[in-house]
Design a protein around this motif. Sequence first.
Motif, PDB file in Angstrom:
ATOM      1  N   GLY A 424       0.799  -1.226   0.000  1.00 36.56           N
ATOM      2  CA  GLY A 424       0.000   0.000   0.000  1.00 36.56           C
ATOM      3  C   GLY A 424       0.826   1.268   0.000  1.00 36.56           C
ATOM      4  O   GLY A 424       0.274   2.373   0.074  1.00 36.56           O
ATOM      5  N   ASP A 427      -0.080   3.496  -4.823  1.00 39.54           N
ATOM      6  CA  ASP A 427      -1.364   3.016  -5.326  1.00 39.54           C
ATOM      7  C   ASP A 427      -1.116   2.123  -6.539  1.00 39.54           C
ATOM      8  O   ASP A 427      -1.371   2.498  -7.686  1.00 39.54           O
ATOM      9  CB  ASP A 427      -2.259   4.203  -5.693  1.00 39.54           C
ATOM     10  CG  ASP A 427      -3.663   3.751  -6.116  1.00 39.54           C
ATOM     11  OD1 ASP A 427      -4.039   2.619  -5.740  1.00 39.54           O
ATOM     12  OD2 ASP A 427      -4.348   4.524  -6.809  1.00 39.54           O
ATOM     13  N   ASP A 429      -1.892  -1.475  -8.363  1.00 41.50           N
ATOM     14  CA  ASP A 429      -2.836  -2.589  -8.425  1.00 41.50           C
ATOM     15  C   ASP A 429      -2.051  -3.879  -8.661  1.00 41.50           C
ATOM     16  O   ASP A 429      -1.737  -4.234  -9.800  1.00 41.50           O
ATOM     17  CB  ASP A 429      -3.839  -2.355  -9.555  1.00 41.50           C
ATOM     18  CG  ASP A 429      -4.972  -3.383  -9.554  1.00 41.50           C
ATOM     19  OD1 ASP A 429      -4.813  -4.442  -8.919  1.00 41.50           O
ATOM     20  OD2 ASP A 429      -6.005  -3.125 -10.195  1.00 41.50           O
TER      21      ASP A 429
END
Length: 457
Positions: A424, A427, A429
């Motif tokens: 985290g 950002d 994915d």
Amino acid sequence: MGVKQVKVDVNELLVGMFVSGLDRPWSQTPFPLQGFYVRDLEEIRELKAHCRHVYIDMVKGKGPVETNLKTLAPRNGGVKQPLSRAGKSDRSKIDVGPLKIRRNAYGPVEQPLGSEINNAKQLHSRVYHAVTEVVSQIGNGDSIPISETKRYASDMVDSVLRNPDAFTWLTRVKEVDEHTYAHAVRSAVWAIVFGRHIGLSMNDLNTLAMGVLLKDVGKTRVNKKLLSRADLNQDELKEFEKFIDHGVEILRTTPNVEPRMISVVKTHCERINGSGFPQHLRGDKIPLLGKIAGIVTYYDSVVNARGQAQPLAPSKAVAKLYEMRDIEFQEELVVEFIRAIGLYPTGTLVELSNGEIAVVVEQNFARRLKPKVMVVMDALRERLDNPRLLDLAELEERHKKMVESSRTLVDVEVVEIARDLEPGKFDIDIAQIRDQYLFRQVGKTKKSLFSFLKRQK
């Protein structure tokens, strides 16, 4: 007890010595730990390939190691000994026997990642369904579908034996709303990867996988408010810890559940210094599979922390485990677990030496510090439209060859992992990166198979 470190020529190394320092940075060697026992001749050969001399700890060295060492130069500094909760190290008081490790019991990785990923993906979905079904049926007072869960646990073992990266990839994507299920499956995968590394028998691997998958079934009888809170008082903590006894009771009343599997559930929260629960067992009174389950459960819980707790980067989680060696966890097991998963497990977010941000996408099992990574951000932290793949081991080999041939080095940059990052941190994915990379691997596999079939005509 003090620490006595002495300088030893690598040609004088013997099995049983404890190597506490090298003549070069640890990051430049295949040994990611700052301290390990020499257990076989292969490790001595590996040390000879990278070092001229090492430092050994004469206090920690175990076994009848008799040697006529030459003049030994003591090393300055010494290693800081971690402290127990009581403020003193009690390693010498913990009675644990040596591990019986079967190196390379399952040989090299059998299947390429692209071949195994489809099997692993389908199995991952079925395992999640099975664990969810178990928890749901326990909550409703129904019987546990034990045979189905046992079959999937065995399938997980087979998949990880063929290629550890395939299943590991699928467990790296955290599903926040299913934390308990995700934690159980991830922990089971770490347990199988670990068991594969130390050469556990197939029977032990199946028992371990099943036990870790079902280790938290007792939480269905614990107040849900206690599961997500970290600030429990003494009474609440005692109530929470009853989940072990609840789980054992549930499984004992379930047909066809092996006692050894229940033992994994019963002992995975015990610690070798007696600080665990529910029985406060010490040393080898905790069975091996229970010790393994405790390590993998702890590791996953700090890397994928829930609630207000901050998740740790894998290297920091490993460092915490290493500090707890021979205090809460058996030292040999901690060392071997770190060797099994490496400092940068698949799916880890890392910063490279050139400042770029990348995701570890596939392990190099021969060189743990040189995996394949997918670069997702440049040095200015700008997201790349087209992430690019780097094989760090291949880059280094190309660099070495060009140095040996005295050619220009302009087009070959030496890139290393500078550090790993907390989940985290950016950002990113991870699921998308995973799918992009795995799609490439599946595509390569299909293309290779098509070419092979075409040649057969």
